[in-house]
Write a protein that holds these residues in place. Structure first.
Motif, PDB file in Angstrom:
ATOM      1  N   ALA A 113      -7.424  10.058  -8.623  1.00 46.57           N
ATOM      2  CA  ALA A 113      -6.583  11.079  -8.379  1.00 46.57           C
ATOM      3  C   ALA A 113      -5.051  10.723  -7.848  1.00 46.57           C
ATOM      4  CB  ALA A 113      -7.048  12.147  -7.266  1.00 46.57           C
ATOM      5  N   PRO A 114      -5.179   9.613  -6.853  1.00 47.95           N
ATOM      6  CA  PRO A 114      -3.824   9.057  -6.458  1.00 47.95           C
ATOM      7  C   PRO A 114      -3.091   8.454  -7.664  1.00 47.95           C
ATOM      8  CG  PRO A 114      -5.691   8.111  -5.075  1.00 47.95           C
ATOM      9  CD  PRO A 114      -6.360   9.031  -6.255  1.00 47.95           C
ATOM     10  N   LEU A 115      -3.749   7.762  -8.654  1.00 47.84           N
ATOM     11  CA  LEU A 115      -3.016   7.143  -9.821  1.00 47.84           C
ATOM     12  C   LEU A 115      -2.370   8.438 -10.627  1.00 47.84           C
ATOM     13  CD1 LEU A 115      -5.392   4.205 -10.701  1.00 47.84           C
ATOM     14  CD2 LEU A 115      -3.465   4.311  -9.197  1.00 47.84           C
ATOM     15  N   GLU A 116      -3.096   9.545 -10.844  1.00 45.13           N
ATOM     16  CA  GLU A 116      -2.838  10.667 -11.484  1.00 45.13           C
ATOM     17  C   GLU A 116      -1.444  11.208 -11.003  1.00 45.13           C
ATOM     18  OE1 GLU A 116      -6.906  11.312 -13.729  1.00 45.13           O
ATOM     19  OE2 GLU A 116      -6.454  12.516 -12.014  1.00 45.13           O
ATOM     20  N   CYS A 117      -1.379  11.117  -9.801  1.00 44.78           N
ATOM     21  CA  CYS A 117      -0.083  11.807  -9.232  1.00 44.78           C
ATOM     22  C   CYS A 117       1.027  11.057  -9.598  1.00 44.78           C
ATOM     23  CB  CYS A 117      -0.458  11.758  -7.599  1.00 44.78           C
ATOM     24  SG  CYS A 117      -1.505  12.826  -7.199  1.00 44.78           S
ATOM     25  N   ILE A 118       1.355   9.929 -10.146  1.00 40.24           N
ATOM     26  CA  ILE A 118       2.336   8.954 -10.225  1.00 40.24           C
ATOM     27  C   ILE A 118       2.958   9.169 -11.551  1.00 40.24           C
ATOM     28  CG2 ILE A 118       3.012   6.526 -10.270  1.00 40.24           C
ATOM     29  CD1 ILE A 118       0.621   5.844  -8.745  1.00 40.24           C
ATOM     30  N   ALA A 119       3.968   9.670 -11.603  1.00 40.59           N
ATOM     31  CA  ALA A 119       4.653  10.175 -12.772  1.00 40.59           C
ATOM     32  C   ALA A 119       5.608   9.037 -13.548  1.00 40.59           C
ATOM     33  CB  ALA A 119       5.673  11.245 -12.554  1.00 40.59           C
ATOM     34  N   ILE A 154       2.507  -2.501 -11.274  1.00 36.89           N
ATOM     35  CA  ILE A 154       1.146  -2.029 -11.567  1.00 36.89           C
ATOM     36  C   ILE A 154       0.637  -1.547 -10.267  1.00 36.89           C
ATOM     37  CG2 ILE A 154       0.377  -4.531 -11.006  1.00 36.89           C
ATOM     38  CD1 ILE A 154      -1.966  -3.954 -13.218  1.00 36.89           C
ATOM     39  N   TYR A 155      -0.131  -0.483 -10.521  1.00 34.07           N
ATOM     40  CA  TYR A 155      -0.709   0.374  -9.433  1.00 34.07           C
ATOM     41  C   TYR A 155      -2.144  -0.081  -9.542  1.00 34.07           C
ATOM     42  CZ  TYR A 155       3.568   2.970  -9.382  1.00 34.07           C
ATOM     43  OH  TYR A 155       4.736   3.300  -9.444  1.00 34.07           O
ATOM     44  N   VAL A 156      -2.956  -0.520  -8.479  1.00 33.88           N
ATOM     45  CA  VAL A 156      -4.372  -0.815  -8.565  1.00 33.88           C
ATOM     46  C   VAL A 156      -5.339  -0.009  -7.400  1.00 33.88           C
ATOM     47  CG1 VAL A 156      -6.050  -2.689  -8.415  1.00 33.88           C
ATOM     48  CG2 VAL A 156      -3.762  -2.892  -9.468  1.00 33.88           C
ATOM     49  N   GLN A 157      -6.280   0.724  -7.920  1.00 37.61           N
ATOM     50  CA  GLN A 157      -7.392   1.228  -6.983  1.00 37.61           C
ATOM     51  C   GLN A 157      -8.357   0.387  -7.020  1.00 37.61           C
ATOM     52  OE1 GLN A 157      -5.524   3.302  -5.079  1.00 37.61           O
ATOM     53  NE2 GLN A 157      -7.253   4.741  -5.161  1.00 37.61           N
ATOM     54  N   VAL A 200       0.873  -1.097   0.064  1.00 35.04           N
ATOM     55  CA  VAL A 200       0.003   0.032  -0.299  1.00 35.04           C
ATOM     56  C   VAL A 200       0.898   1.225  -0.068  1.00 35.04           C
ATOM     57  CG1 VAL A 200      -1.812   1.204   1.467  1.00 35.04           C
ATOM     58  CG2 VAL A 200      -1.642  -1.314   1.312  1.00 35.04           C
ATOM     59  N   SER A 201       0.576   2.116  -0.861  1.00 41.70           N
ATOM     60  CA  SER A 201       1.289   3.319  -0.952  1.00 41.70           C
ATOM     61  C   SER A 201       0.810   4.451  -0.673  1.00 41.70           C
ATOM     62  CB  SER A 201       2.183   3.484  -2.389  1.00 41.70           C
ATOM     63  OG  SER A 201       2.951   4.337  -2.396  1.00 41.70           O
ATOM     64  N   ASN A 202       1.250   5.483  -0.207  1.00 44.38           N
ATOM     65  CA  ASN A 202       0.714   6.994   0.013  1.00 44.38           C
ATOM     66  C   ASN A 202       1.655   7.909  -1.130  1.00 44.38           C
ATOM     67  OD1 ASN A 202      -1.310   6.900   1.738  1.00 44.38           O
ATOM     68  ND2 ASN A 202       0.037   6.212   3.175  1.00 44.38           N
ATOM     69  N   ILE A 203       1.032   8.548  -2.107  1.00 43.47           N
ATOM     70  CA  ILE A 203       1.993   9.710  -2.943  1.00 43.47           C
ATOM     71  C   ILE A 203       1.076  10.920  -2.794  1.00 43.47           C
ATOM     72  CG2 ILE A 203       2.160   9.846  -5.236  1.00 43.47           C
ATOM     73  CD1 ILE A 203       2.398   6.978  -5.799  1.00 43.47           C
ATOM     74  N   ASN A 229       5.484   5.462 -15.857  1.00 38.87           N
ATOM     75  CA  ASN A 229       4.804   4.932 -17.177  1.00 38.87           C
ATOM     76  C   ASN A 229       4.308   3.482 -16.971  1.00 38.87           C
ATOM     77  OD1 ASN A 229       5.133   7.140 -18.766  1.00 38.87           O
ATOM     78  ND2 ASN A 229       7.300   6.501 -19.308  1.00 38.87           N
ATOM     79  N   TYR A 230       4.324   3.146 -15.463  1.00 39.12           N
ATOM     80  CA  TYR A 230       3.746   1.745 -15.213  1.00 39.12           C
ATOM     81  C   TYR A 230       2.193   1.762 -15.509  1.00 39.12           C
ATOM     82  CZ  TYR A 230       8.295   0.190 -13.852  1.00 39.12           C
ATOM     83  OH  TYR A 230       9.789   0.114 -13.690  1.00 39.12           O
ATOM     84  N   GLU A 231       1.784   0.707 -15.549  1.00 34.36           N
ATOM     85  CA  GLU A 231       0.427   0.275 -15.638  1.00 34.36           C
ATOM     86  C   GLU A 231      -0.435   0.757 -14.386  1.00 34.36           C
ATOM     87  OE1 GLU A 231      -2.859  -2.765 -17.348  1.00 34.36           O
ATOM     88  OE2 GLU A 231      -1.088  -3.406 -16.870  1.00 34.36           O
ATOM     89  N   LYS A 232      -1.531   1.456 -14.744  1.00 31.57           N
ATOM     90  CA  LYS A 232      -2.401   2.120 -13.527  1.00 31.57           C
ATOM     91  C   LYS A 232      -3.865   1.655 -13.946  1.00 31.57           C
ATOM     92  CE  LYS A 232       0.710   5.871 -13.056  1.00 31.57           C
ATOM     93  NZ  LYS A 232       1.735   5.489 -14.322  1.00 31.57           N
ATOM     94  N   VAL A 233      -4.498   1.163 -13.150  1.00 26.71           N
ATOM     95  CA  VAL A 233      -5.980   0.407 -13.312  1.00 26.71           C
ATOM     96  C   VAL A 233      -6.838   0.829 -12.174  1.00 26.71           C
ATOM     97  CG1 VAL A 233      -5.295  -1.193 -14.646  1.00 26.71           C
ATOM     98  CG2 VAL A 233      -5.516  -1.754 -12.442  1.00 26.71           C
ATOM     99  N   VAL A 234      -8.004   1.106 -12.368  1.00 27.79           N
ATOM    100  CA  VAL A 234      -9.185   1.047 -11.280  1.00 27.79           C
ATOM    101  C   VAL A 234      -9.935  -0.053 -11.455  1.00 27.79           C
ATOM    102  CG1 VAL A 234     -11.152   2.328 -10.449  1.00 27.79           C
ATOM    103  CG2 VAL A 234      -9.151   3.855 -11.176  1.00 27.79           C
TER     104      VAL A 234
END
Length: 92
Positions: free
Chosen positions: A45-51, A26-29, A7-10, A53-58
């Motif tokens: 929003a948390p995924l959009e803060c990550i700069a 991979i980042y998952v919400q 679990v991460s806080n950004i 290019n790894y995969e991000k999914v909800v």
């Protein structure tokens, strides 16, 4: 080989899961449903803060099509009354 899951806080926003395997991340919400603009913003929003290019999914139980947002894909899963079926449909 197994995944390392965190679990991460950004920028003071929690990312539900960060899964890492070798050089792949991979980042998952995860959310029950994406109902209303406030919930959508809270999940993306948390995924959009990550700069990077790894995969991000909800992932949600929604069966309504949500378009990708800023490169973040949306998947939904099905609850069969006993447990979650591990099938995901990707919306493009």
């Amino acid at each position: 080989m197994d995944y390392d899951v965190y679990v991460s806080n950004i920028k003071e926003k929690e990312v539900d899961f960060v899964a890492i395997k070798n050089d792949w991340t991979i980042y998952v919400q995860a959310t029950y449903m994406l109902v209303g603009e406030q919930t959508i913003e809270q999940e993306y929003a948390p995924l959009e803060c990550i700069a990077d290019n790894y995969e991000k999914v909800v992932v949600s139980l929604d069966d309504l099509q949500q378009p990708s947002r800023n490169g973040i894909s949306m998947y939904f899963c099905i609850f069969n009354g006993i447990w979650f079926v591990c099938k995901f449909w990707k919306y493009e």
